[in-house]
Design an enzyme around this catalytic site. Structure first.
Site, PDB file in Angstrom:
ATOM      1  N   ASP A   1       0.693   3.816  -3.122  1.00  0.00           N
ATOM      2  CA  ASP A   1       0.285   5.211  -2.889  1.00  0.00           C
ATOM      3  C   ASP A   1       1.199   6.160  -3.666  1.00  0.00           C
ATOM      4  OD1 ASP A   1      -1.111   7.388  -1.516  1.00  0.00           O
ATOM      5  OD2 ASP A   1       0.733   7.623  -0.378  1.00  0.00           O
TER       6      ASP A   1
ATOM      7  N   ASP B   1      -6.975   1.125   0.541  1.00  0.00           N
ATOM      8  CA  ASP B   1      -5.651   0.577   0.853  1.00  0.00           C
ATOM      9  C   ASP B   1      -5.340  -0.654  -0.014  1.00  0.00           C
ATOM     10  OD1 ASP B   1      -5.435   2.533   2.752  1.00  0.00           O
ATOM     11  OD2 ASP B   1      -5.761   1.206   4.474  1.00  0.00           O
TER      12      ASP B   1
ATOM     13  N   GLU C   1      -4.491   0.383  -3.625  1.00  0.00           N
ATOM     14  CA  GLU C   1      -3.116   0.898  -3.698  1.00  0.00           C
ATOM     15  C   GLU C   1      -2.108  -0.240  -3.607  1.00  0.00           C
ATOM     16  OE1 GLU C   1      -3.327   5.396  -1.836  1.00  0.00           O
ATOM     17  OE2 GLU C   1      -3.289   3.709  -0.449  1.00  0.00           O
TER      18      GLU C   1
ATOM     19  N   GLU D   1       0.836  -1.208   0.000  1.00  0.00           N
ATOM     20  CA  GLU D   1       0.000   0.000   0.000  1.00  0.00           C
ATOM     21  C   GLU D   1       0.866   1.252   0.000  1.00  0.00           C
ATOM     22  OE1 GLU D   1      -1.949   2.756   3.243  1.00  0.00           O
ATOM     23  OE2 GLU D   1      -1.941   0.620   3.733  1.00  0.00           O
TER      24      GLU D   1
END
Length: 309
Positions: free
Chosen positions: A44, A112, A115, A40
């Site tokens: 991101d 989450d 990502e 994650e």
């Protein structure tokens, strides 16, 4: 029951190592050794770059507008839509208690996981292939990307509304923050007339404030219809805001009127000493009279001494 084949088909990418996808779909509550937090973190950063480059090539806007557009697309709400489009929720691996608490529908968990999947794709096939997948989904979910469509300044709209309705401007306070340093969440509250009207969580204080303002606008507009569509709690919040705003206004009026009374009192005092019998004798005048009497006494005393000599 996981259906990873269907998810990969929707994604438009078949993983070389299925373990990467399984880890990306594993929430930390599962406690089976690996979870998706590291992927994650990577995803991101990858999505931030991909969306930034996409907007840079698509629009000729300045840096400020591009940043606002990217913030409107790279956030929990947007990525949870990506996750729902891919059917990520039904494939998440989590604890039974988390599932019972609605974990498969939670925007934060869905965002989450999305990502994390993008991070896993990046590790396997690089930036170009990840960008192809992400932008394809982006254009499906957001066919008309424009500043007016995506960037709404709810804070300004709320300020205009509260000034017109109550004569006051809203305030925003931080209620708390949580999460790891690379992905903190901030909870903010909107206050009108000193009363809490709404609260919201965002990836930044500004994002949370915008969400607060949006919720507050909806509450005030619902409350304006005398409860026809507002819930009891919403009516209470609106009522508290109204009474708080009224007290704030009364305080301002009282302060101004109080100042007027002080000036009026001083005027009446001065009027009393200007003609006829004075109603108030000022301390400085009493002092002057005392000094004059003292000098007269001294003169008389001096004359007596001269006669004696």
């Amino acid at each position: 029951m996981q259906n990873l084949e269907k998810l990969q088909e929707k994604l438009g990418y078949k993983f070389k190592n299925l373990t990467h996808l399984k880890i990306a779909l594993t929430h930390k509550s599962a406690k089976n050794g690996h979870n998706n937090e590291r992927l994650e973190f990577l995803g991101d950063a990858v999505m931030d770059l991909i969306v930034g480059e996409y907007l840079f090539k698509k629009f000729s806007s300045d840096e400020g507008d591009l940043s606002k557009l990217r913030a409107a697309l790279v956030n929990e709400s947007s990525f949870s839509k990506f996750a729902k489009f891919l059917g990520i929720g039904e494939n998440l691996n989590m604890s039974l208690s988390e599932e019972r608490n609605g974990g498969r529908e939670k925007p934060s968990l869905l965002s989450d996981a999305f990502e994390a999947i993008m991070g896993a794709v990046y590790l396997e096939s690089g930036l170009q292939n990840t960008a192809r997948i992400a932008t394809a989904i982006l254009e499906i979910l957001y066919p008309r990307i424009s500043f007016n469509e995506l960037v709404r300044d709810y804070k300004t709209a709320l300020q205009e509304l509260t000034q017109a309705k109550f004569g006051v401007t809203p305030e925003y306070i931080l209620l708390g923050s949580s999460g790891p340093d690379h992905k903190k969440s901030f909870e903010m509250a909107a206050l009108v007339g000193g009363k809490r009207l709404s609260s919201a969580v965002g990836a930044s204080k500004k994002e949370a404030e915008q969400k607060c303002a949006q919720i507050a606008i909806e509450l005030l507009q619902n409350g304006a219809s005398h409860g026809t569509s507002a819930t009891n709690s919403e009516q209470t919040a609106c009522g508290d805001a109204q009474s708080g705003a009224n007290r704030a206004q009364d305080g301002k009026k009282g302060s101004r009127n109080g100042g007027g009374r002080v000036r009026g009192s001083a005027k009446s005092d001065r009027a009393g000493t200007s003609g006829g019998t004075p109603s108030v004798t000022y301390a400085p005048e009493r002092n002057k009279n005392a000094e004059q009497n003292g000098r007269d006494t001294d003169k008389q005393g001096g004359g007596d001494q001269g006669d004696a000599l």
